[in-house]
Design a protein around this motif. Sequence first.
Motif, PDB file in Angstrom:
ATOM      1  N   THR A  83      67.820  44.742  -7.395  1.00 47.88           N
ATOM      2  CA  THR A  83      67.792  45.922  -6.539  1.00 47.88           C
ATOM      3  C   THR A  83      66.413  45.989  -5.873  1.00 47.88           C
ATOM      4  N   ASP A  96      64.249  48.250  -6.190  1.00 45.82           N
ATOM      5  CA  ASP A  96      63.295  48.674  -7.222  1.00 45.82           C
ATOM      6  C   ASP A  96      62.879  47.493  -8.097  1.00 45.82           C
ATOM      7  N   CYS A 119      65.101  51.164 -17.544  1.00 46.89           N
ATOM      8  CA  CYS A 119      64.653  51.083 -16.149  1.00 46.89           C
ATOM      9  C   CYS A 119      65.689  51.696 -15.213  1.00 46.89           C
ATOM     10  N   GLU A 120      66.962  51.432 -15.456  1.00 44.67           N
ATOM     11  CA  GLU A 120      68.011  52.042 -14.632  1.00 44.67           C
ATOM     12  C   GLU A 120      67.936  53.568 -14.722  1.00 44.67           C
ATOM     13  N   SER A 121      67.736  54.085 -15.937  1.00 41.75           N
ATOM     14  CA  SER A 121      67.597  55.534 -16.113  1.00 41.75           C
ATOM     15  C   SER A 121      66.377  56.060 -15.361  1.00 41.75           C
ATOM     16  N   TYR A 122      65.284  55.319 -15.417  1.00 33.76           N
ATOM     17  CA  TYR A 122      64.056  55.722 -14.738  1.00 33.76           C
ATOM     18  C   TYR A 122      64.247  55.758 -13.221  1.00 33.76           C
ATOM     19  N   TYR A 123      64.833  54.686 -12.655  1.00 32.80           N
ATOM     20  CA  TYR A 123      65.027  54.630 -11.207  1.00 32.80           C
ATOM     21  C   TYR A 123      65.946  55.756 -10.740  1.00 32.80           C
ATOM     22  N   GLU A 124      66.957  56.064 -11.540  1.00 34.94           N
ATOM     23  CA  GLU A 124      67.859  57.170 -11.217  1.00 34.94           C
ATOM     24  C   GLU A 124      67.118  58.513 -11.304  1.00 34.94           C
ATOM     25  N   ALA A 125      66.310  58.663 -12.335  1.00 34.61           N
ATOM     26  CA  ALA A 125      65.583  59.913 -12.553  1.00 34.61           C
ATOM     27  C   ALA A 125      64.578  60.202 -11.443  1.00 34.61           C
ATOM     28  N   ARG A 168      64.767  59.804  -8.479  1.00 34.11           N
ATOM     29  CA  ARG A 168      65.437  60.299  -7.273  1.00 34.11           C
ATOM     30  C   ARG A 168      65.884  61.754  -7.402  1.00 34.11           C
ATOM     31  N   SER A 169      66.058  62.241  -8.649  1.00 34.21           N
ATOM     32  CA  SER A 169      66.640  63.579  -8.749  1.00 34.21           C
ATOM     33  C   SER A 169      66.190  64.415  -9.948  1.00 34.21           C
ATOM     34  N   ALA A 170      65.536  63.833 -10.912  1.00 35.44           N
ATOM     35  CA  ALA A 170      65.203  64.566 -12.139  1.00 35.44           C
ATOM     36  C   ALA A 170      63.890  65.341 -12.002  1.00 35.44           C
TER      37      ALA A 170
END
Length: 157
Positions: free
Chosen positions: A18, A20, A92-98, A100-102
Amino acid sequence: MRRLVAVTLDEASIERGTPDQEHERAIAIYDLVEENVFGIPGDAGGPYTLSLGLVANRLSFDIRREDASPVVAHLLSLSPFRKVIKDYFLICESYYEAIRSASPERIEAIDMGRRGVHDEGAGLVIERLEGKIEIDHKTARRLFTLIAALSWKGQDR
């Protein structure tokens, strides 16, 4: 003299990630070349170049002098890295998602976990290279990032 001046990843061994992941990989290579401790026990010294790749499902460290003359090549099993790499990809997937919106607090908590898994991977790199390549913790962290990138191709998600 006990340092790397260039690091490359074998293009045949790696899949594109990706944006990222590509960004993280580029930063790891840049940071690794800028600041590292890298020596070969019993060798007069570098500077060295390093090509990382996969050969027969094993991790290949092809180490050469700056003039491209060979120094040593090491093949390591990826098996000891599989669990920590899988954990690293998940966090890392959780971090990249977070990011953006967390909330900032959530991002910070995930990032602390990510750094912990990254440190675990760095410790494993140091352990697996013991007696073969002398590195410090920062160098091991950056190498772990690149090892994870290489192993992505065969990673079960």
